[in-house]
Design a protein around this motif. Structure first.
Motif, mmCIF file in Angstrom:
data_model
loop_
_atom_site.group_PDB
_atom_site.id
_atom_site.type_symbol
_atom_site.label_atom_id
_atom_site.label_comp_id
_atom_site.label_asym_id
_atom_site.label_seq_id
_atom_site.Cartn_x
_atom_site.Cartn_y
_atom_site.Cartn_z
ATOM 1 N N ARG A 1 0.841 -1.186 -0.050
ATOM 2 C CA ARG A 1 -0.104 -0.141 -0.026
ATOM 3 C C ARG A 1 0.792 1.255 -0.021
ATOM 4 N NH1 ARG A 1 -3.863 0.589 4.561
ATOM 5 N NH2 ARG A 1 -2.048 0.644 5.767
ATOM 6 N N ALA A 2 0.574 2.160 -0.687
ATOM 7 C CA ALA A 2 1.320 3.442 -1.052
ATOM 8 C C ALA A 2 1.394 4.136 0.456
ATOM 9 C CB ALA A 2 0.662 4.354 -1.901
ATOM 10 N N ILE A 3 0.360 4.097 1.117
ATOM 11 C CA ILE A 3 0.298 4.888 2.230
ATOM 12 C C ILE A 3 1.615 4.585 3.013
ATOM 13 C CG2 ILE A 3 -1.139 3.272 3.762
ATOM 14 C CD1 ILE A 3 -2.318 5.806 4.892
ATOM 15 N N ASP A 4 1.856 3.191 3.135
ATOM 16 C CA ASP A 4 3.071 2.545 4.063
ATOM 17 C C ASP A 4 4.341 3.177 3.303
ATOM 18 O OD1 ASP A 4 1.292 1.363 5.817
ATOM 19 O OD2 ASP A 4 1.322 -0.437 4.491
ATOM 20 N N GLY A 5 4.436 3.685 2.220
ATOM 21 C CA GLY A 5 5.720 4.047 1.527
ATOM 22 C C GLY A 5 5.843 5.615 1.327
ATOM 23 N N LEU A 6 4.847 6.340 2.067
ATOM 24 C CA LEU A 6 4.872 7.796 1.719
ATOM 25 C C LEU A 6 6.008 8.435 1.743
ATOM 26 C CD1 LEU A 6 2.350 9.211 -0.044
ATOM 27 C CD2 LEU A 6 1.168 9.572 2.101
ATOM 28 N N LEU A 7 6.447 9.256 1.113
ATOM 29 C CA LEU A 7 7.551 10.043 1.378
ATOM 30 C C LEU A 7 7.106 11.734 1.011
ATOM 31 C CD1 LEU A 7 10.006 8.105 -1.147
ATOM 32 C CD2 LEU A 7 10.114 8.072 1.548
ATOM 33 N N LEU A 8 7.150 12.547 2.325
ATOM 34 C CA LEU A 8 6.552 13.844 2.213
ATOM 35 C C LEU A 8 7.677 14.652 1.970
ATOM 36 C CD1 LEU A 8 3.245 13.185 3.979
ATOM 37 C CD2 LEU A 8 3.610 13.146 1.390
ATOM 38 N N THR A 9 7.143 15.948 1.715
ATOM 39 C CA THR A 9 7.969 17.521 1.678
ATOM 40 C C THR A 9 9.237 17.523 0.719
ATOM 41 O OG1 THR A 9 9.612 17.103 3.482
ATOM 42 C CG2 THR A 9 7.806 17.806 4.277
ATOM 43 N N GLY A 10 9.113 16.650 -0.301
ATOM 44 C CA GLY A 10 10.147 16.804 -1.258
ATOM 45 C C GLY A 10 10.104 17.997 -2.246
ATOM 46 N N LYS A 11 11.077 18.507 -3.212
ATOM 47 C CA LYS A 11 10.906 19.345 -3.833
ATOM 48 C C LYS A 11 9.659 19.375 -4.950
ATOM 49 C CE LYS A 11 15.691 21.025 -4.452
ATOM 50 N NZ LYS A 11 16.784 21.341 -5.421
ATOM 51 N N GLN A 12 9.554 17.993 -5.230
ATOM 52 C CA GLN A 12 8.449 17.882 -6.299
ATOM 53 C C GLN A 12 7.033 18.439 -5.814
ATOM 54 O OE1 GLN A 12 9.090 16.494 -9.342
ATOM 55 N NE2 GLN A 12 10.702 15.056 -9.269
ATOM 56 N N LEU A 13 7.022 17.803 -4.414
ATOM 57 C CA LEU A 13 5.625 18.106 -3.968
ATOM 58 C C LEU A 13 5.514 19.624 -3.716
ATOM 59 C CD1 LEU A 13 5.470 15.282 -1.304
ATOM 60 C CD2 LEU A 13 4.066 15.641 -3.170
ATOM 61 N N LYS A 14 6.505 20.217 -3.230
ATOM 62 C CA LYS A 14 6.389 21.618 -3.155
ATOM 63 C C LYS A 14 6.289 22.244 -4.387
ATOM 64 C CE LYS A 14 9.734 24.770 -1.198
ATOM 65 N NZ LYS A 14 11.324 24.895 -0.388
ATOM 66 N N ALA A 15 6.855 21.920 -5.333
ATOM 67 C CA ALA A 15 6.706 22.600 -6.640
ATOM 68 C C ALA A 15 5.201 22.481 -7.152
ATOM 69 C CB ALA A 15 7.672 22.179 -7.854
ATOM 70 N N SER A 16 4.640 21.043 -6.946
ATOM 71 C CA SER A 16 3.451 20.887 -7.321
ATOM 72 C C SER A 16 2.278 21.656 -6.637
ATOM 73 C CB SER A 16 2.889 19.382 -6.960
ATOM 74 O OG SER A 16 4.001 18.556 -7.539
ATOM 75 N N TYR A 17 2.625 21.927 -5.247
ATOM 76 C CA TYR A 17 1.575 22.766 -4.398
ATOM 77 C C TYR A 17 1.702 24.138 -5.116
ATOM 78 C CZ TYR A 17 -0.561 24.426 0.151
ATOM 79 O OH TYR A 17 -1.225 24.806 0.826
ATOM 80 N N ALA A 18 3.016 24.809 -5.276
ATOM 81 C CA ALA A 18 2.958 25.804 -5.623
ATOM 82 C C ALA A 18 2.135 26.385 -6.933
ATOM 83 C CB ALA A 18 4.313 26.439 -5.980
ATOM 84 N N HIS A 19 1.750 25.108 -7.495
ATOM 85 C CA HIS A 19 1.261 25.249 -8.903
ATOM 86 C C HIS A 19 -0.163 24.853 -8.806
ATOM 87 C CE1 HIS A 19 4.291 26.383 -11.913
ATOM 88 N NE2 HIS A 19 5.019 26.055 -11.170
ATOM 89 N N GLY A 20 -0.571 25.003 -7.410
ATOM 90 C CA GLY A 20 -2.114 24.872 -7.205
ATOM 91 C C GLY A 20 -2.462 23.211 -7.053
ATOM 92 N N VAL A 21 -1.457 22.402 -6.985
ATOM 93 C CA VAL A 21 -1.971 20.923 -6.808
ATOM 94 C C VAL A 21 -1.872 20.438 -5.651
ATOM 95 C CG1 VAL A 21 -1.465 18.548 -7.829
ATOM 96 C CG2 VAL A 21 -1.136 20.448 -9.234
ATOM 97 N N THR A 22 -3.030 20.451 -4.784
ATOM 98 C CA THR A 22 -3.117 20.327 -3.443
ATOM 99 C C THR A 22 -3.099 18.704 -2.991
ATOM 100 O OG1 THR A 22 -5.295 20.412 -3.245
ATOM 101 C CG2 THR A 22 -3.766 22.513 -2.792
ATOM 102 N N ARG A 23 -3.809 17.912 -4.053
ATOM 103 C CA ARG A 23 -4.117 16.739 -3.688
ATOM 104 C C ARG A 23 -3.276 15.708 -4.572
ATOM 105 N NH1 ARG A 23 -9.901 15.233 -1.944
ATOM 106 N NH2 ARG A 23 -9.899 16.203 0.116
ATOM 107 N N ALA A 24 -3.098 14.711 -4.281
ATOM 108 C CA ALA A 24 -2.641 13.529 -5.225
ATOM 109 C C ALA A 24 -3.026 11.980 -4.801
ATOM 110 C CB ALA A 24 -1.117 13.585 -5.259
ATOM 111 N N VAL A 25 -3.209 11.443 -6.061
ATOM 112 C CA VAL A 25 -3.117 9.746 -5.975
ATOM 113 C C VAL A 25 -2.040 9.172 -6.560
ATOM 114 C CG1 VAL A 25 -4.685 7.854 -6.199
ATOM 115 C CG2 VAL A 25 -5.760 10.007 -5.855
ATOM 116 N N SER A 26 -1.176 8.582 -5.627
ATOM 117 C CA SER A 26 0.138 8.162 -6.136
ATOM 118 C C SER A 26 0.054 6.434 -5.658
ATOM 119 C CB SER A 26 1.262 8.563 -5.621
ATOM 120 O OG SER A 26 1.331 9.888 -6.104
#
Ligand SMILES: *[C@@H]1O[C@H](CO)[C@@H](O)[C@H](O)[C@H]1NC(C)=O
Ligand SMILES: *[C@@H]1O[C@H](CO)[C@@H](O)[C@H](O)[C@H]1NC(C)=O
Ligand SMILES: *[C@@H]1O[C@H](CO)[C@@H](O)[C@H](O)[C@H]1NC(C)=O
Ligand SMILES: *[C@@H]1O[C@H](CO)[C@@H](O)[C@H](O)[C@H]1NC(C)=O
Length: 952
Positions: free
Chosen positions: A653-678
């Protein structure tokens, strides 16, 4: 070619070429250890040598051919010539084919590529004197022969064809200075992969033209994006990759040529300049480095470079000495022939300044080392490619030999995919330009589909590069860097007649050519033209040049004024019939009022809540990234930064491997992408296991609101990557999935582990969790639809009561879905296009629709017409695409021919995922832009999620 790992190719022979190769006879030996004891010996040896030579010459027993010596002297002229940029005005273009008629393009809005006459260089840099002009253009003999308003019909040649531009924007053909089209034809297949000569790290002697496949359909797809000229480079696997060639995208009779062949495609048939590709950094050491074999490190690469340059320099020096002596005493008196070595010929030409060197180099260390090489061996470098870190060190670039700083050929926002790309800036283009380094946007086709290279320039403008410099970055700047600045890149008398008429400003979202001319010949007898309202060119927005804040300020209560568009469902009517902008009141991170909100404003003001005034504020729901690897992987090519990849026999399950706060996420958020399904990554691509719905702005997974759907989706992969492990064929992979699903239908066992694959399969057959299948091929989609029906029949047969149960199947990727659109619709299957605009990169995407002017619509148009629930996702290994989601929705919207309303287009990256996921939770995340998120000139100013607002 950057990211397509050539690791699958045969390894380079274990013999170290540098150690094994004999030194050529002209090598000048440098003895370093002249110990006092040995000196006497050496003097003695030298004396006997000299005496021997003297004897030889007195005998005058030359057996050399006088004719060949004379020919060698002629060769000296060729060796020592100094190329110049070919000049513009000519009687006719050398590429012109007799019989092609002149053409007048009437009523165009033209970007000539030059400021008005008399503009100072300083003003021109600022963009003064540039502008779109209303004008006609006359094309004759493959040249532009007149640019002027309302060219009188009486002055036209007799057989002149007239083409009405109807006021549309007209530019010179786009120039892509970094392409591998033809040498890496698509779809990618081993037999056609000819872009990297991986037999040795130093191969300056190979030539891209010798591997160029003129029948690569991608050459045509690229042209349909307005690209008329490309520099075809060998790949970046080698420190010295070989010679490159500039070609035009006109191939064979259909494109107005007399023959099909790489030579006929040469943009400069006289080949005034030569071109060469070199590469620093990760690629060569990854490909060649092994214990005992190099280059293993950047240190080794630097030595391999220097050694090669030293070899070539020795040859050049020996040649120059020979030539000087031969012209002094007469070639016939020379005691040996002109020293020549085909192996070092092209590199020698590079040292002689006859070759424009283009070097793939990302990092500061690589850039500085290469600049050092230019000074040690006295040769110029024309441009650094990829060049992500150049914006940090313009002063290093300015130290290049020859007094001319190399340009930086870059992507707009494709970054973070490897360590050397992990430092990068969206504003690189602007910063480089501000520091007098020329930015050029390139495709690295097939890494990016060069059809859309002008979109890279558009994003360069979006991120702060002045509008005129952005247009220059794919026209005049690369033309000049190729030494073709008097021939291509401008709409001006004497230039090659390479012209594009666009359906909207080329730097606008969705801009598409209506017609393309190469050397005066229209390339499309019957182009598909998108239904679009006529629009004037963009008025450049200088506000975009403001610095982009990477670190937002976080607020919980805030008031926004100046909101002129509200696209939040339920609030859209607020601005109807009013031309007064609205206010938006945010409390505890949630919108509590939108509209005049007089009472709320005064309460907020008395509580000293900050007021932020927006220009053309646009409020929309925030966006969702579906299918990317954000949250699962930070750097695509570094396994340490990733959750990992799973084969078909592993389940998690992805929830067990989630890696948060990286640059990719920061850039996504800054472009209005607040949610993801990975979801967890599948070996070789795709996903496998349980996807998680999470908030991209979360700092860890236990934070409030971080996880909005712990078990959002169940993923399997049936793309080409499915062929591995226990499922070596597509049929076995499809069969395995069918078996699993049928077993889930049949089994009545209680499942102890509710997190196991069996448990999720049971939920899938009960219709409780979407079954998301990564797939591209229409054939495999057909097989999946059959599996769905088999499973549903089994459900029906087993239990009449639940016969209405349906599998919620979602196709992710779906490049070829258009072929089976009606069947997908009939099966109630939904589609997440990832990406929106696929191309024939792989065998299973080869039937992708490239859009106008070549095809009538793209995948999404066909799916919408068929009534398929469709959304836009992102490829699993291309996380940088997440930040472009709103622009992708904008392309879908603007090029939909009216199929999509603005809110339906926003739903493609938002609300439609709620439908696909059958989500019952409400989502209040929002984005405030200045300008429409579908316009290139818009910018995200605030993002609301998880009870807070980030202000940029
Ligand atoms: C060597 O021979 C050539 C003709 O074969 C003659 O022209 C030249 O003068 C000779 N040189 C000497 C040093 O004898
Ligand atoms: C040029 O095109 C514009 C826009 O379509 C149109 O309004 C105008 O009448 C045209 N002018 C001529 C001379 O055809
Ligand atoms: C499962 O239960 C259904 C009815 O509840 C029954 O018809 C079916 O035979 C059972 N299947 C198995 C494999 O026991
Ligand atoms: C393109 O397809 C649409 C239907 O989707 C059709 O109405 C239209 O005529 C087609 N246009 C061309 C140029 O074939």
């Amino acid at each position: 070619m950057e990211k397509h790992s050539p690791e699958r190719l045969p390894r380079y022979s274990p013999i170290d070429e540098l150690a094994a190769a004999g030194r050529p006879h002209y090598r000048v030996r440098r003895s370093r250890i002249l110990k006092a004891v040995g000196l006497g010996c050496l003097v003695f040896v030298a004396y006997t040598q000299w005496a021997h030579l003297k004897l030889e010459s007195s005998r005058n027993v030359s057996i050399l051919s006088p004719a060949r010596l004379q020919a060698d002297l002629e060769t000296c002229k060729v060796l020592q010539h100094k190329p110049k940029d070919p000049s513009g005005p000519r009687e006719r273009n050398a590429r012109y084919i007799d019989g092609h008629k002149p053409t007048l393009i009437r009523n165009a809005t033209i970007w000539t590529g030059e400021p008005v006459a008399g503009t100072t260089a300083a003003d021109a840099r600022l963009g003064k004197g540039y502008g779109w002009i209303k004008s006609d253009v006359l094309l004759e003999y493959g040249l532009i022969t007149q640019v002027g308003p309302e060219i009188s019909p009486s002055l036209l040649p007799e057989d002149c064809q007239i083409w009405d531009a109807e006021g549309r924007q007209l530019t010179a053909g786009i120039v892509d200075m970094h392409s591998h089209t033809g040498v890496y034809p698509v779809p990618t297949l081993n037999g056609g992969s000819d872009g990297n000569e991986l037999s040795a790290d130093i191969t300056p002697y190979v030539r891209s033209i010798d591997g160029l496949d003129p029948l690569d359909h991608q050459l045509q797809v690229i042209k349909s994006g307005g690209v008329t000229t490309s520099l075809i480079l060998p790949g970046s696997g080698n420190n010295m990759g070989g010679e490159a060639f500039i070609i035009k995208h006109a191939v064979g009779k259909d494109d107005g040529r007399a023959e099909i062949g790489p030579k006929d495609m040469l943009a400069d048939p006289e080949q005034n300049w030569r071109y060469m590709k070199m590469a620093c950094g990760e690629n060569p050491k990854r490909i060649y480095g092994d214990i005992g074999r190099g280059p293993f490190s950047r240190m080794g690469e630097s030595w391999y470079f220097r050694h090669a340059f030293e070899e070539a320099r020795a040859m050049v020096t020996a040649q120059d000495d020979w030539c000087a002596a031969a012209s002094n005493i007469g070639a016939e008196n020379m005691k040996e022939y002109l020293p020549q070595d085909l192996k070092w010929e092209s590199l020698g030409a590079a040292l002689r300044g006859q070759v424009h060197i283009n070097t793939h180099c990302y990092t500061i260390a690589d850039l500085e080392a290469f600049i050092d090489h230019t000074n040690e061996f006295k040769f110029p470098v024309r441009a650094f490619h990829h060049a992500h870190q150049t914006f940090l060190v313009p002063e290093i670039l300015k130290r290049a030999w020859g007094g001319r700083a190399p340009a930086a050929a870059i992507f707009a926002d494709n970054m973070y995919y490897k360590v050397e790309a992990y430092i990068g800036s969206e504003q690189a283009g602007k910063i480089l330009y501000d520091n007098d380094i020329t930015p050029v946007y390139v495709s690295d086709n097939p890494v990016l589909n060069a059809q859309h290279v002008v979109f890279e320039a558009a994003k360069g403008y979006r991120y702060g590069l002045p509008y005129h410099a952005a247009l220059a970055s794919v026209t005049t700047a690369p033309a000049e860097l190729l030494g073709m600045g008097e021939r291509i890149g401008k709409v001006k008398n004497g230039f090659d007649a390479d012209i594009v008429v666009w359906d909207s400003d080329p730097l606008s979202v969705g801009a598409t050519p209506v017609q393309v001319w190469i050397d005066g010949t229209a390339q499309y007898p019957d182009p598909v033209v998108l239904e679009k309202q006529f629009s004037e060119p963009i008025s450049p927005n200088e506000d975009l040049q403001a610095e982009i804040k990477e670190e937002p300020t976080t607020k919980t209560n805030v008031v926004f004024t100046g909101v002129s568009k509200i696209m939040i469902p339920g609030f859209e009517h607020i601005l109807e019939g009013s031309d007064k902008p609205a206010n938006v009141i945010v409390e505890a991170g949630k919108i509590v009022c939108a509209g005049p909100c007089a009472a709320e404003i005064s309460t907020a003001l008395s509580a000293k809540v900050e007021v932020i005034s927006l220009k053309s504020g646009y409020l929309s729901p925030a966006y969702t990234a579906f299918g990317s690897d954000i949250g699962m992987s930070e750097i695509t090519s570094e396994s340490a930064t990733q959750n990992g990849h799973e084969g078909s026999d592993v389940f998690s399950r992805a929830i067990d491997g989630l890696l948060l706060t990286g640059k990719q996420l920061k850039a996504s958020y800054a472009h209005g992408v607040t949610r993801a399904v990975s979801a967890p990554a599948h070996l070789g691509g795709g996903q496998q296991g349980v996807g998680v719905g999470f908030s991209t702005g979360a700092s860890h997974s236990l934070e409030k609101g971080a996880i909005w759907s712990p078990e959002a989706t169940l993923h399997y992969t049936l793309s080409l990557a499915a062929k591995e492990g226990k499922t070596p064929s597509l049929s076995s992979a499809i069969g395995s999935l069918r078996t699993k699903l049928l077993e889930a239908v049949a089994s009545n066992d209680t499942i102890a582990d509710t997190y196991s694959e069996k448990a999720f399969l049971k939920r899938a057959v009960a219709g409780d969790i979407p079954l998301v299948i990564t797939v591209n091929s229409a054939d495999t989609i057909a097989a999946i639809l059959r599996v769905k029906s088999d499973v549903e029949n089994a459900i029906k047969a087993q239990d009449l009561e639940s016969s209405s149960q349906k599998l919620n199947v979602v196709l992710l990727g779906a490049a070829e879905a258009h072929i089976v659109a009606d069947e997908i619709a009939a099966a109630h299957v939904s589609v997440v296009l990832a990406p929106l605009l696929p191309y024939a990169e792989e065998w299973d995407t080869r039937r992708s629709l490239s859009g106008a002017p070549l095809t009538n619509g793209t995948n999404i148009d066909v799916l919408l017409d068929a009534g398929v629930l469709t959304a836009i996702g992102t490829r699993d290994t291309e996380s940088w695409e997440v930040r472009g989601l709103s622009l992708m929705a904008g392309i879908a919207y603007k090029n939909s021919g009216g199929r999509l309303s603005e809110s339906a287009a926003l739903a493609l990256i938002g609300k439609n995922f709620d439908k696909i996921l059958k989500s019952k939770t409400s989502n209040d995340d929002f984005v405030l832009h200045e300008g429409s998120p579908f316009d290139i000139g818009s910018r995200v100013k605030a993002v609301g999620s998880q009870g807070r607002v980030s202000v940029y």
